[in-house]
Structure formats: structure tokens, C-alpha cells
Design a protein around this motif. Structure first.
Motif, PDB file in Angstrom:
ATOM      1  N   CYS A  45       0.823  -1.220   0.000  1.00 13.34           N
ATOM      2  CA  CYS A  45       0.000   0.000   0.000  1.00 13.34           C
ATOM      3  C   CYS A  45       0.852   1.264   0.000  1.00 13.34           C
ATOM      4  N   ARG A  46       1.897   1.273  -0.780  1.00 13.05           N
ATOM      5  CA  ARG A  46       2.806   2.424  -0.800  1.00 13.05           C
ATOM      6  C   ARG A  46       2.111   3.702  -1.268  1.00 13.05           C
ATOM      7  N   GLU A  47       1.230   3.586  -2.270  1.00 13.18           N
ATOM      8  CA  GLU A  47       0.568   4.777  -2.802  1.00 13.18           C
ATOM      9  C   GLU A  47      -0.357   5.408  -1.770  1.00 13.18           C
ATOM     10  N   THR A  48      -1.164   4.576  -1.099  1.00 13.79           N
ATOM     11  CA  THR A  48      -2.089   5.138  -0.114  1.00 13.79           C
ATOM     12  C   THR A  48      -1.345   5.639   1.117  1.00 13.79           C
ATOM     13  N   VAL A  68      -6.588   8.347   5.487  1.00 19.34           N
ATOM     14  CA  VAL A  68      -6.314   7.344   6.517  1.00 19.34           C
ATOM     15  C   VAL A  68      -7.198   6.115   6.288  1.00 19.34           C
ATOM     16  N   GLU A  69      -8.479   6.357   6.022  1.00 16.62           N
ATOM     17  CA  GLU A  69      -9.407   5.248   5.797  1.00 16.62           C
ATOM     18  C   GLU A  69      -9.047   4.461   4.537  1.00 16.62           C
ATOM     19  N   HIS A  71      -6.055   4.080   3.258  1.00 16.58           N
ATOM     20  CA  HIS A  71      -4.864   3.283   3.561  1.00 16.58           C
ATOM     21  C   HIS A  71      -5.225   2.083   4.440  1.00 16.58           C
ATOM     22  N   ASN A  72      -6.091   2.286   5.413  1.00 20.66           N
ATOM     23  CA  ASN A  72      -6.517   1.169   6.268  1.00 20.66           C
ATOM     24  C   ASN A  72      -7.247   0.101   5.462  1.00 20.66           C
ATOM     25  N   ARG A  73      -8.085   0.516   4.501  1.00 24.01           N
ATOM     26  CA  ARG A  73      -8.773  -0.460   3.641  1.00 24.01           C
ATOM     27  C   ARG A  73      -7.756  -1.258   2.824  1.00 24.01           C
ATOM     28  N   CYS A  74      -6.743  -0.581   2.333  1.00 29.50           N
ATOM     29  CA  CYS A  74      -5.708  -1.260   1.554  1.00 29.50           C
ATOM     30  C   CYS A  74      -4.963  -2.278   2.420  1.00 29.50           C
ATOM     31  N   LEU A  75      -4.586  -1.879   3.627  1.00 32.46           N
ATOM     32  CA  LEU A  75      -3.890  -2.794   4.536  1.00 32.46           C
ATOM     33  C   LEU A  75      -4.755  -4.017   4.844  1.00 32.46           C
ATOM     34  N   LYS A  76      -6.042  -3.804   5.097  1.00 34.22           N
ATOM     35  CA  LYS A  76      -6.945  -4.926   5.371  1.00 34.22           C
ATOM     36  C   LYS A  76      -7.018  -5.866   4.180  1.00 34.22           C
TER      37      LYS A  76
END
Length: 83
Positions: A45-48, A68-69, A71-76
Motif C-alpha cells: 500500500c505504498r501509494e495510499t 487514513v481510511e 490506507h486502512n482499507r488497503c492494509l486490510k
């Protein structure tokens, strides 16, 4: 599933077209060629992450909830718990 996209903002006083993120050197060599089961949160998730961090640096966390949300969605989606 939509994603939030943003152009990096320029650093006040910096040359036009230079972002805060461009001035930071990050060693991603530890991230390359890792098997999928060995992913690290710093390597996905480098872009987010970049968009989120730059927004927070320039505007404060309160004004960057969408970044923030996203990036969190991407991590999940990558199997991490961003809590």
C-alpha cells in the motif's frame, strides 16, 4: 471499490513539482522479492501510505480522514489489521 487519489502537494518554499515525499529516502530493499506469506506492512500500500502521510504532514490528521481510511482499507485487503 473506489480509491481516493491525490497528487502530492508541494512543500512550501520548495521548488515547484517537488513533494515532501520525494525528499525522503526510504530503503525498500528489504521488501523486494519476498514470498507473499512474508509481506510486511511497510512494503504494501505504498501509494495510499504516501498520500496519507503527506496529507497529515501538510494538514493535520483531522483533515485527512479519507486518506487514513483508504490506507486502512488497503492494509486490510493485504491481510493486515491496521487497528
Amino acid at each position: 471499490m473506489g480509491t481516493t487519489s491525490s497528487s502530492p502537494a508541494s512543500t512550501p518554499g520548495a521548488s515547484p513539482g517537488v513533494s515532501i515525499v520525494q525528499s525522503v529516502k526510504i530503503d525498500h530493499s528489504k521488501c523486494e522479492n519476498k514470498p507473499k506469506e512474508m509481506k510486511r506492512p511497510c512494503c504494501v500500500c505504498r501509494e495510499t501510505r504516501t498520500a496519507r502521510d503527506e496529507c497529515i504532514l501538510l494538514n493535520g490528521e483531522e483533515k485527512c480522514k479519507d486518506f487514513v481510511e483508504a490506507h486502512n482499507r488497503c492494509l486490510k485487503a493485504e491481510g493486515f489489521d491496521p487497528a
